[in-house]
Design a protein around this motif. Structure first.
Motif, PDB file in Angstrom:
ATOM      1  N   VAL A 215     -44.849  22.482 -25.093  1.00 41.19           N
ATOM      2  CA  VAL A 215     -43.883  23.104 -26.001  1.00 41.19           C
ATOM      3  C   VAL A 215     -42.477  22.619 -25.648  1.00 41.19           C
ATOM      4  N   PRO A 216     -41.531  22.705 -26.614  1.00 42.85           N
ATOM      5  CA  PRO A 216     -40.148  22.314 -26.299  1.00 42.85           C
ATOM      6  C   PRO A 216     -39.459  23.316 -25.390  1.00 42.85           C
ATOM      7  N   SER A 217     -39.793  24.611 -25.538  1.00 40.14           N
ATOM      8  CA  SER A 217     -39.254  25.658 -24.669  1.00 40.14           C
ATOM      9  C   SER A 217     -40.216  26.832 -24.695  1.00 40.14           C
ATOM     10  N   MET A 218     -40.035  27.750 -23.771  1.00 42.15           N
ATOM     11  CA  MET A 218     -40.991  28.848 -23.628  1.00 42.15           C
ATOM     12  C   MET A 218     -41.024  29.673 -24.913  1.00 42.15           C
ATOM     13  N   PRO A 219     -42.204  29.816 -25.525  1.00 44.85           N
ATOM     14  CA  PRO A 219     -42.282  30.559 -26.794  1.00 44.85           C
ATOM     15  C   PRO A 219     -42.062  32.045 -26.596  1.00 44.85           C
ATOM     16  N   ALA A 220     -41.504  32.673 -27.627  1.00 46.56           N
ATOM     17  CA  ALA A 220     -41.293  34.119 -27.599  1.00 46.56           C
ATOM     18  C   ALA A 220     -42.629  34.831 -27.755  1.00 46.56           C
ATOM     19  N   PRO A 221     -42.743  36.051 -27.267  1.00 45.38           N
ATOM     20  CA  PRO A 221     -43.985  36.814 -27.450  1.00 45.38           C
ATOM     21  C   PRO A 221     -44.318  36.943 -28.934  1.00 45.38           C
ATOM     22  N   HIS A 222     -45.593  36.880 -29.224  1.00 46.87           N
ATOM     23  CA  HIS A 222     -46.035  36.902 -30.627  1.00 46.87           C
ATOM     24  C   HIS A 222     -46.933  38.099 -30.855  1.00 46.87           C
ATOM     25  N   LYS A 223     -46.582  38.917 -31.834  1.00 49.21           N
ATOM     26  CA  LYS A 223     -47.381  40.089 -32.158  1.00 49.21           C
ATOM     27  C   LYS A 223     -47.918  39.956 -33.583  1.00 49.21           C
ATOM     28  N   THR A 224     -49.180  40.282 -33.744  1.00 42.66           N
ATOM     29  CA  THR A 224     -49.794  40.248 -35.065  1.00 42.66           C
ATOM     30  C   THR A 224     -50.910  41.278 -35.116  1.00 42.66           C
ATOM     31  N   ASP A 225     -51.130  41.839 -36.301  1.00 42.88           N
ATOM     32  CA  ASP A 225     -52.230  42.778 -36.479  1.00 42.88           C
ATOM     33  C   ASP A 225     -53.422  42.133 -37.170  1.00 42.88           C
ATOM     34  N   MET A 226     -53.391  40.804 -37.308  1.00 43.87           N
ATOM     35  CA  MET A 226     -54.418  40.112 -38.087  1.00 43.87           C
ATOM     36  C   MET A 226     -55.797  40.171 -37.437  1.00 43.87           C
ATOM     37  N   MET A 227     -55.839  40.274 -36.113  1.00 44.07           N
ATOM     38  CA  MET A 227     -57.135  40.329 -35.429  1.00 44.07           C
ATOM     39  C   MET A 227     -57.882  41.619 -35.756  1.00 44.07           C
ATOM     40  N   ASN A 228     -57.142  42.644 -36.164  1.00 44.22           N
ATOM     41  CA  ASN A 228     -57.770  43.927 -36.465  1.00 44.22           C
ATOM     42  C   ASN A 228     -58.681  43.855 -37.686  1.00 44.22           C
ATOM     43  N   ASP A 229     -58.497  42.841 -38.514  1.00 37.26           N
ATOM     44  CA  ASP A 229     -59.238  42.750 -39.768  1.00 37.26           C
ATOM     45  C   ASP A 229     -60.418  41.787 -39.698  1.00 37.26           C
ATOM     46  N   LEU A 230     -60.771  41.349 -38.488  1.00 37.68           N
ATOM     47  CA  LEU A 230     -61.918  40.462 -38.325  1.00 37.68           C
ATOM     48  C   LEU A 230     -63.177  41.276 -38.038  1.00 37.68           C
ATOM     49  N   THR A 231     -64.311  40.750 -38.456  1.00 39.16           N
ATOM     50  CA  THR A 231     -65.578  41.392 -38.144  1.00 39.16           C
ATOM     51  C   THR A 231     -65.959  41.087 -36.700  1.00 39.16           C
ATOM     52  N   LYS A 232     -66.951  41.791 -36.182  1.00 35.02           N
ATOM     53  CA  LYS A 232     -67.403  41.544 -34.808  1.00 35.02           C
ATOM     54  C   LYS A 232     -67.904  40.115 -34.642  1.00 35.02           C
ATOM     55  N   SER A 233     -68.622  39.627 -35.642  1.00 37.01           N
ATOM     56  CA  SER A 233     -69.126  38.254 -35.575  1.00 37.01           C
ATOM     57  C   SER A 233     -67.992  37.245 -35.537  1.00 37.01           C
ATOM     58  N   GLU A 234     -66.974  37.472 -36.352  1.00 34.48           N
ATOM     59  CA  GLU A 234     -65.833  36.550 -36.378  1.00 34.48           C
ATOM     60  C   GLU A 234     -65.061  36.597 -35.070  1.00 34.48           C
ATOM     61  N   LEU A 235     -64.883  37.783 -34.533  1.00 40.23           N
ATOM     62  CA  LEU A 235     -64.175  37.900 -33.259  1.00 40.23           C
ATOM     63  C   LEU A 235     -64.894  37.138 -32.152  1.00 40.23           C
ATOM     64  N   SER A 236     -66.219  37.125 -32.202  1.00 44.61           N
ATOM     65  CA  SER A 236     -66.981  36.428 -31.168  1.00 44.61           C
ATOM     66  C   SER A 236     -66.821  34.924 -31.259  1.00 44.61           C
ATOM     67  N   ARG A 237     -66.447  34.423 -32.444  1.00 40.59           N
ATOM     68  CA  ARG A 237     -66.301  32.972 -32.639  1.00 40.59           C
ATOM     69  C   ARG A 237     -64.850  32.536 -32.712  1.00 40.59           C
TER      70      ARG A 237
END
Length: 705
Positions: free
Chosen positions: A124-146
């Motif tokens: 990276v060019p410089s240390m990235p800022a912390p990243h927050k997202t709620d998108m993982m909450n909408d994945l199924t169990k199967s998708e999370l495993s992959r």
């Protein structure tokens, strides 16, 4: 009269002559092998698009430092001479069809998720800022495993690039460019967008350096300009070279602006690039970000930015972003851009350019913007297309003439039945397509109300079937054994749709409780028996009036009518949060209903990941409550009572209830038909897999008969 005279005229990018203005835009496909090599799968994929008439293909995200800096598990490599033979085979196959091919050189920088997954350092060019997202909450169990994740339990390894690393990066790009020439590519695109390494330096959001590579845009563009200069030393003097730029970084305070893009485009022009391809990026903090950019959902979403860049440079500008051929033609005519890049549209129909040249836009199989294609990338799988089962399977599937022509009767005129009829006819069979209702489309007709993009696919399939002399369509025809005997069928295909069982819940038989099938029949004019049971006289007159004026034969007209009248009260509860339930929720909130969704299953599991993110974000913005782990206990005249995840009894107000679950395959239909023929099932009658499953099962069966 030529309707696409600007799209079809020749053009030039530097020394490169192109036969028309239609380019296949770069896409990650995951079609390479696990070692980055180009074998039959990816070669056949690109050759099919070359046959389709595009002036040039752009091979997307080819890794200059493979396996380092890669973002996909099956990404193409160009970091070593060992990759040249496979790449050369691919370019040779493309060139056989009077088509050029460019290679997009890329290092993923902070988005190098394969480095993350395999424990390598992320540059990276410089240390990235912390990243927050709620998108993982909408994945199924199967998708999370992959889903791609960090190796082991340790934190990701981040490497802020020093001067030696920068020199290495420049060398990687330059050496890759030299290999691209040896591999037979006609041009090079530098990927300087989408948070990949060059964009990381260009962006003040991700570049916080205090040396000569940080600060003002002239410094942040230094890496790009040095890469351009180094590439120029490794390729012939007049070799076409351009770059993909972000016109803007959305949802990224301090990120790339259109003014930055214009400034970089001018600097790059002075440095010797021959064109600029304009894209954009949105920080994926919320579910709809990815469909804001780079995979824009808004029609023509990047066109204004392309125009703004073109006003500042004297080299050609390439634009992308959900452009229909007529809009693309007008954009070129108006001087807003010089070339148009089609991406998803060429997954849906590789022949789009040929059909544009032939002035036959009605023959183009449309993209329905369901995002099944790109969603595959997130779970480490190969790209696919919901409306084109051949995409990614070009090396295995092909339409060939049948060894013997047969008379094949298809029962059911939905998407599976129409697609089977189309493919069977192309193979030389005679087809009789029987549909019990007065129109073609089946559940796709109603799906086009809930998600209007589906309407283009409906129109295409109906048009293909009606224009084919080998296909006889019989509407208002209920098929039984005697009908089949009279038709003298050699083979019979059942495309009769799913079986929908009533849910076993007290109160589900009340007049204010609807199944999705009942709503479909009512809105399409076939539910007179339902209307007599559930509607008052005024409502029945409204429905009858719509039928008499033919409004039920038009999805556009029904869209308008449904905004004025529907047999549903203000407060609607939907039981079921699958594809049908969520699309109905979207449909209803846009018509002023207060909607609550109850489910005891995974939310949106039948919807592709990226579209699901978009749908759920839209519902959240409309304040639709989705109550999970809700076990329905009873439906009263004013409420739906359910048990929550703690086992406590809860209620939600509901003066209208829609049951959007209970669909299953309908193999029993075959038992009602007897005769001297083989019976096959396709579509939802075989397996409830909606549009994608319907077209896939129809195609695969039709190719075997």
């Amino acid at each position: 009269m030529a309707i696409f005279k600007h799209l079809t005229q020749p053009g030039r990018i530097g020394s490169l002559s192109l036969k028309n203005r239609m380019i296949m835009a770069p896409m990650g496909s995951n079609f390479a092998e696990s070692d980055g090599q180009c074998s039959e799968r990816i070669q056949a994929f690109y050759e099919q698009r070359a046959k389709g008439g595009a002036a040039m293909l752009t091979m997307g995200v080819v890794s200059v430092a493979y396996p380092h800096g890669t973002a996909e598990p099956y990404q193409v490599g160009i970091s070593d001479d060992k990759f040249i033979p496979g790449l050369k085979q691919l370019t040779d196959r493309v060139h056989k069809h009077d088509c050029k091919i460019a290679v997009q050189l890329q290092h993923a920088g902070k988005t190098a998720v394969r480095d993350l997954a395999e424990g390598r350092e992320i540059w990276v060019p410089s240390m990235p800022a912390p990243h927050k997202t709620d998108m993982m909450n909408d994945l199924t169990k199967s998708e999370l495993s992959r889903f791609i994740r960090s190796a082991g339990t340790s934190a990701p390894k981040i490497r802020v690039m020093d001067k030696a690393d920068i020199e290495q990066m420049i060398s990687w790009f330059a050496d890759a460019a030299e290999r691209a020439v040896k591999a037979g590519f006609d041009a090079i695109e530098l990927h300087a967008a989408h948070t990949y390494i060059i964009a990381g330096f260009l962006s003040a959001f991700t570049n916080k350096r205090d040396d000569e590579y940080g600060g003002p845009i002239e410094n942040r563009a230094r890496l790009l300009l040095q890469i351009i200069a180094a590439v120029r030393t490794k390729v012939p003097a007049d070799f076409p070279l351009w770059l993909r730029l972000d016109a803007q970084e959305l949802r990224m305070p301090g990120g790339i602006t259109i003014e930055d893009c214009q400034a970089v485009a001018k600097m790059a022009e002075l440095a010797g690039v021959n064109a600029v391809s304009v894209s954009a990026y949105a920080n994926p903090t919320k579910g709809d970000a990815f469909t804001e950019a780079p995979l824009v959902h808004k029609a023509g979403g990047f066109l204004a930015w392309a125009k703004a860049v073109k006003q500042h440079v004297n080299i050609p500008v390439i634009t992308v972003g959900r452009l229909e051929p007529d809009v693309a033609d007008s954009a070129i005519a108006n001087g807003d851009c010089d070339f148009v890049g089609f991406a998803r549209k060429l997954l849906a129909d590789p022949e789009l350019p040929n059909k544009v040249v032939a002035q036959s836009p009605e023959k183009i199989r449309p993209c329905i913007y369901c995002y099944a294609c790109v969603s595959q990338i997130f779970v480490n799988d190969r790209v696919k297309c919901a409306v084109n089962p051949f995409t990614g399977q070009e090396s295995d599937l092909a339409i060939t003439a049948a060894s013997k022509s047969k008379h094949i009767v298809i029962v059911g005129g939905g998407p599976a039945g129409m697609e089977a009829a189309r493919v069977l006819s192309l193979r030389g069979h005679r087809v009789t397509l029987c549909e019990k209702s007065s129109y073609l489309g089946g559940t796709l007709f109603f799906a086009a109300l809930a998600y209007p993009e589906n309407g283009a696919l409906l129109d295409y399939l109906v048009g293909e079937v009606q224009a084919d002399d080998n296909i006889t369509v019989k509407l208002n025809t209920r098929v039984d054994a005697s009908v089949l005997a009279a038709l003298n069928a050699d083979e019979v295909i059942l495309a009769v749709g799913a079986k929908r069982d009533a849910i076993d819940v007290p109160g589900a038989d009340q007049n204010h409780v609807w199944s999705g099938e009942e709503l479909r029949l009512l809105m399409t004019g076939e539910g007179e028996h339902i209307a007599k049971q559930k509607l008052n006289l005024k409502q029945r007159m409204m429905m009858k009036s719509g039928s008499l004026i033919g409004i039920t034969k038009s999805t556009d007209a029904l869209q308008t009518l449904s905004k004025v009248w529907m047999p549903l009260s203000k407060d609607v509860t939907i039981i079921g949060a699958g594809l049908v339930g969520l699309e109905l929720a979207e449909f209803l909130v846009e018509r002023g209903r207060n909607v609550t969704v109850l489910t005891d299953e995974e939310v949106g599991s039948e919807i592709s990941i990226v579209r699901r993110w978009r749908v759920l974000q839209n519902l959240k913005q409309h304040q639709v409550q989705i109550i999970r782990q809700a076990r329905i206990q009873q439906i009263t005249d004013k409420t739906v009572d359910y048990q929550d995840h703690n086992g406590d009894l809860q209620s939600v107000n509901a003066t209208s209830v829609i049951i959007a679950k209970g669909a299953s395959n309908n193999l029993q239909a075959a038992q009602q038909l007897q005769g001297n023929y083989t019976i096959h099932n396709i579509g939802d009658s075989l397996s409830v897999d909606y549009i994608e499953g319907a077209l896939k099962s129809a195609t695969r069966l039709a190719l075997t008969l």
